[in-house]
Write a protein that holds these residues in place. Structure first.
Motif, PDB file in Angstrom:
ATOM      1  N   ARG A 132     -13.570   0.095  13.071  1.00 48.35           N
ATOM      2  CA  ARG A 132     -13.293   1.535  12.951  1.00 48.35           C
ATOM      3  C   ARG A 132     -14.527   2.283  12.424  1.00 48.35           C
ATOM      4  O   ARG A 132     -14.912   3.326  12.957  1.00 48.35           O
ATOM      5  CB  ARG A 132     -12.101   1.758  12.027  1.00 48.35           C
ATOM      6  CG  ARG A 132     -11.708   3.230  11.912  1.00 48.35           C
ATOM      7  CD  ARG A 132     -10.481   3.440  11.037  1.00 48.35           C
ATOM      8  NE  ARG A 132      -9.317   2.866  11.694  1.00 48.35           N
ATOM      9  CZ  ARG A 132      -8.490   1.991  11.107  1.00 48.35           C
ATOM     10  NH1 ARG A 132      -8.680   1.599   9.880  1.00 48.35           N
ATOM     11  NH2 ARG A 132      -7.447   1.510  11.768  1.00 48.35           N
ATOM     12  N   ARG A 133     -15.166   1.734  11.396  1.00 51.01           N
ATOM     13  CA  ARG A 133     -16.359   2.379  10.832  1.00 51.01           C
ATOM     14  C   ARG A 133     -17.501   2.401  11.834  1.00 51.01           C
ATOM     15  O   ARG A 133     -18.255   3.375  11.915  1.00 51.01           O
ATOM     16  CB  ARG A 133     -16.787   1.675   9.551  1.00 51.01           C
ATOM     17  CG  ARG A 133     -15.863   1.955   8.402  1.00 51.01           C
ATOM     18  CD  ARG A 133     -16.347   1.324   7.131  1.00 51.01           C
ATOM     19  NE  ARG A 133     -15.445   1.629   6.033  1.00 51.01           N
ATOM     20  CZ  ARG A 133     -15.602   1.176   4.816  1.00 51.01           C
ATOM     21  NH1 ARG A 133     -16.618   0.396   4.512  1.00 51.01           N
ATOM     22  NH2 ARG A 133     -14.733   1.498   3.870  1.00 51.01           N
ATOM     23  N   HIS A 134     -17.639   1.312  12.579  1.00 51.00           N
ATOM     24  CA  HIS A 134     -18.696   1.244  13.593  1.00 51.00           C
ATOM     25  C   HIS A 134     -18.473   2.322  14.651  1.00 51.00           C
ATOM     26  O   HIS A 134     -19.412   3.020  15.045  1.00 51.00           O
ATOM     27  CB  HIS A 134     -18.704  -0.156  14.208  1.00 51.00           C
ATOM     28  CG  HIS A 134     -19.748  -0.366  15.245  1.00 51.00           C
ATOM     29  ND1 HIS A 134     -21.096  -0.192  15.011  1.00 51.00           N
ATOM     30  CD2 HIS A 134     -19.645  -0.747  16.544  1.00 51.00           C
ATOM     31  CE1 HIS A 134     -21.775  -0.453  16.102  1.00 51.00           C
ATOM     32  NE2 HIS A 134     -20.916  -0.786  17.056  1.00 51.00           N
ATOM     33  N   TRP A 135     -17.234   2.466  15.128  1.00 51.66           N
ATOM     34  CA  TRP A 135     -16.930   3.472  16.133  1.00 51.66           C
ATOM     35  C   TRP A 135     -17.200   4.870  15.591  1.00 51.66           C
ATOM     36  O   TRP A 135     -17.736   5.716  16.287  1.00 51.66           O
ATOM     37  CB  TRP A 135     -15.492   3.340  16.612  1.00 51.66           C
ATOM     38  CG  TRP A 135     -15.258   2.132  17.467  1.00 51.66           C
ATOM     39  CD1 TRP A 135     -16.106   1.073  17.657  1.00 51.66           C
ATOM     40  CD2 TRP A 135     -14.111   1.856  18.250  1.00 51.66           C
ATOM     41  NE1 TRP A 135     -15.540   0.157  18.501  1.00 51.66           N
ATOM     42  CE2 TRP A 135     -14.316   0.607  18.882  1.00 51.66           C
ATOM     43  CE3 TRP A 135     -12.928   2.533  18.468  1.00 51.66           C
ATOM     44  CZ2 TRP A 135     -13.379   0.043  19.728  1.00 51.66           C
ATOM     45  CZ3 TRP A 135     -11.980   1.960  19.314  1.00 51.66           C
ATOM     46  CH2 TRP A 135     -12.209   0.730  19.939  1.00 51.66           C
ATOM     47  N   GLN A 136     -16.853   5.092  14.334  1.00 54.95           N
ATOM     48  CA  GLN A 136     -17.120   6.401  13.731  1.00 54.95           C
ATOM     49  C   GLN A 136     -18.621   6.674  13.698  1.00 54.95           C
ATOM     50  O   GLN A 136     -19.059   7.792  13.981  1.00 54.95           O
ATOM     51  CB  GLN A 136     -16.529   6.474  12.327  1.00 54.95           C
ATOM     52  CG  GLN A 136     -15.025   6.564  12.300  1.00 54.95           C
ATOM     53  CD  GLN A 136     -14.446   6.427  10.897  1.00 54.95           C
ATOM     54  OE1 GLN A 136     -15.104   5.976   9.960  1.00 54.95           O
ATOM     55  NE2 GLN A 136     -13.183   6.809  10.762  1.00 54.95           N
ATOM     56  N   VAL A 159     -22.626  -6.490  30.046  1.00 58.29           N
ATOM     57  CA  VAL A 159     -21.614  -5.486  29.696  1.00 58.29           C
ATOM     58  C   VAL A 159     -20.539  -6.122  28.814  1.00 58.29           C
ATOM     59  O   VAL A 159     -20.116  -5.521  27.824  1.00 58.29           O
ATOM     60  CB  VAL A 159     -20.994  -4.839  30.955  1.00 58.29           C
ATOM     61  CG1 VAL A 159     -19.926  -3.829  30.569  1.00 58.29           C
ATOM     62  CG2 VAL A 159     -22.065  -4.181  31.811  1.00 58.29           C
ATOM     63  N   VAL A 160     -20.120  -7.337  29.142  1.00 64.97           N
ATOM     64  CA  VAL A 160     -19.126  -8.033  28.306  1.00 64.97           C
ATOM     65  C   VAL A 160     -19.656  -8.166  26.885  1.00 64.97           C
ATOM     66  O   VAL A 160     -18.945  -7.867  25.914  1.00 64.97           O
ATOM     67  CB  VAL A 160     -18.758  -9.418  28.895  1.00 64.97           C
ATOM     68  CG1 VAL A 160     -17.912 -10.211  27.905  1.00 64.97           C
ATOM     69  CG2 VAL A 160     -18.020  -9.280  30.209  1.00 64.97           C
ATOM     70  N   ILE A 161     -20.900  -8.580  26.740  1.00 62.06           N
ATOM     71  CA  ILE A 161     -21.491  -8.731  25.403  1.00 62.06           C
ATOM     72  C   ILE A 161     -21.523  -7.396  24.672  1.00 62.06           C
ATOM     73  O   ILE A 161     -21.189  -7.317  23.487  1.00 62.06           O
ATOM     74  CB  ILE A 161     -22.904  -9.346  25.502  1.00 62.06           C
ATOM     75  CG1 ILE A 161     -22.795 -10.809  25.936  1.00 62.06           C
ATOM     76  CG2 ILE A 161     -23.650  -9.226  24.171  1.00 62.06           C
ATOM     77  CD1 ILE A 161     -24.116 -11.453  26.321  1.00 62.06           C
ATOM     78  N   GLU A 162     -21.892  -6.337  25.363  1.00 58.95           N
ATOM     79  CA  GLU A 162     -21.939  -5.010  24.720  1.00 58.95           C
ATOM     80  C   GLU A 162     -20.548  -4.556  24.274  1.00 58.95           C
ATOM     81  O   GLU A 162     -20.415  -3.903  23.228  1.00 58.95           O
ATOM     82  CB  GLU A 162     -22.572  -3.984  25.659  1.00 58.95           C
ATOM     83  CG  GLU A 162     -24.051  -4.198  25.890  1.00 58.95           C
ATOM     84  CD  GLU A 162     -24.889  -4.111  24.625  1.00 58.95           C
ATOM     85  OE1 GLU A 162     -24.601  -3.278  23.736  1.00 58.95           O
ATOM     86  OE2 GLU A 162     -25.854  -4.886  24.522  1.00 58.95           O
ATOM     87  N   ILE A 163     -19.530  -4.897  25.028  1.00 58.22           N
ATOM     88  CA  ILE A 163     -18.170  -4.540  24.617  1.00 58.22           C
ATOM     89  C   ILE A 163     -17.769  -5.344  23.381  1.00 58.22           C
ATOM     90  O   ILE A 163     -17.140  -4.812  22.463  1.00 58.22           O
ATOM     91  CB  ILE A 163     -17.178  -4.712  25.784  1.00 58.22           C
ATOM     92  CG1 ILE A 163     -17.474  -3.650  26.854  1.00 58.22           C
ATOM     93  CG2 ILE A 163     -15.735  -4.600  25.300  1.00 58.22           C
ATOM     94  CD1 ILE A 163     -16.696  -3.805  28.145  1.00 58.22           C
ATOM     95  N   TYR A 164     -18.157  -6.610  23.332  1.00 64.30           N
ATOM     96  CA  TYR A 164     -17.911  -7.395  22.121  1.00 64.30           C
ATOM     97  C   TYR A 164     -18.667  -6.804  20.929  1.00 64.30           C
ATOM     98  O   TYR A 164     -18.134  -6.712  19.827  1.00 64.30           O
ATOM     99  CB  TYR A 164     -18.313  -8.863  22.323  1.00 64.30           C
ATOM    100  CG  TYR A 164     -17.181  -9.713  22.828  1.00 64.30           C
ATOM    101  CD1 TYR A 164     -16.311 -10.346  21.948  1.00 64.30           C
ATOM    102  CD2 TYR A 164     -16.971  -9.876  24.193  1.00 64.30           C
ATOM    103  CE1 TYR A 164     -15.263 -11.120  22.417  1.00 64.30           C
ATOM    104  CE2 TYR A 164     -15.923 -10.652  24.669  1.00 64.30           C
ATOM    105  CZ  TYR A 164     -15.076 -11.266  23.774  1.00 64.30           C
ATOM    106  OH  TYR A 164     -14.028 -12.032  24.232  1.00 64.30           O
ATOM    107  N   LYS A 165     -19.903  -6.391  21.141  1.00 66.04           N
ATOM    108  CA  LYS A 165     -20.673  -5.764  20.060  1.00 66.04           C
ATOM    109  C   LYS A 165     -20.008  -4.478  19.579  1.00 66.04           C
ATOM    110  O   LYS A 165     -20.092  -4.135  18.408  1.00 66.04           O
ATOM    111  CB  LYS A 165     -22.096  -5.454  20.527  1.00 66.04           C
ATOM    112  CG  LYS A 165     -22.972  -6.657  20.663  1.00 66.04           C
ATOM    113  CD  LYS A 165     -24.356  -6.219  21.142  1.00 66.04           C
ATOM    114  CE  LYS A 165     -25.304  -7.360  21.298  1.00 66.04           C
ATOM    115  NZ  LYS A 165     -26.641  -6.924  21.753  1.00 66.04           N
ATOM    116  N   LEU A 166     -19.377  -3.783  20.501  1.00 65.33           N
ATOM    117  CA  LEU A 166     -18.670  -2.555  20.137  1.00 65.33           C
ATOM    118  C   LEU A 166     -17.520  -2.863  19.181  1.00 65.33           C
ATOM    119  O   LEU A 166     -17.292  -2.142  18.217  1.00 65.33           O
ATOM    120  CB  LEU A 166     -18.160  -1.865  21.400  1.00 65.33           C
ATOM    121  CG  LEU A 166     -17.386  -0.562  21.238  1.00 65.33           C
ATOM    122  CD1 LEU A 166     -18.263   0.504  20.587  1.00 65.33           C
ATOM    123  CD2 LEU A 166     -16.882  -0.089  22.594  1.00 65.33           C
ATOM    124  N   ALA A 167     -16.803  -3.944  19.445  1.00 66.01           N
ATOM    125  CA  ALA A 167     -15.651  -4.308  18.613  1.00 66.01           C
ATOM    126  C   ALA A 167     -16.059  -5.094  17.374  1.00 66.01           C
ATOM    127  O   ALA A 167     -15.383  -5.020  16.345  1.00 66.01           O
ATOM    128  CB  ALA A 167     -14.659  -5.125  19.433  1.00 66.01           C
TER     129      ALA A 167
END
Length: 129
Positions: free
Chosen positions: A8-12, A39-47
């Motif tokens: 949550r903090r990362h997304w903010q 792209v899969v790795i970047e989505i994991y990094k996002l979460a």
């Protein structure tokens, strides 16, 4: 701090405050990369914002049906355009997040995902000669 709080903090910090901004962020990942694995790795990094410290992930993050389907459709289009000889969306279906229809459409859960981190390297603050 829980994975959910870190996420949550990362997304903010990235300015992701609603599903539309999340969609825009995810679409940009497909524009920036040539291969679906990136792209899969970047989505994991996002979460999982401490990606560089992770040594092992057991299980998968779970996301709501709407988010899972949205990402899957993006992978299918991406594969159709860039990798016509592979199964469209296969990278997401095989290694992406799990879908959990009990979650809200744009919700993420780490209930079935355990992350092991590498131990930080201690920094020596004093040197003796």
């Amino acid at each position: 701090m829980t994975l959910k709080t870190k996420c949550r903090r990362h997304w903010q910090s990235l300015g992701i405050s609603n599903p539309e901004r999340l969609k825009d962020f995810i679409v940009a990942l497909f524009v920036e990369h040539e291969h679906q694995k990136d792209v899969v790795i970047e989505i994991y990094k996002l979460a999982l914002p401490e990606w560089d410290r992770i040594s092992k992930i057991k299980g998968y993050p779970e996301i709501g049906n709407e988010m899972w389907s949205y990402i899957c459709r993006l992978f299918q289009k991406f594969d159709h355009d860039h990798h016509p000889d592979c199964m469209p969306g296969g990278a997401w279906m095989n290694t992406g997040f799990s879908v959990n229809k009990d979650l809200g459409d744009w919700e993420i859960s780490f209930g079935n995902c355990q992350v092991e981190y590498t131990q930080p390297i201690p920094i020596q603050t004093e040197v003796s000669i």
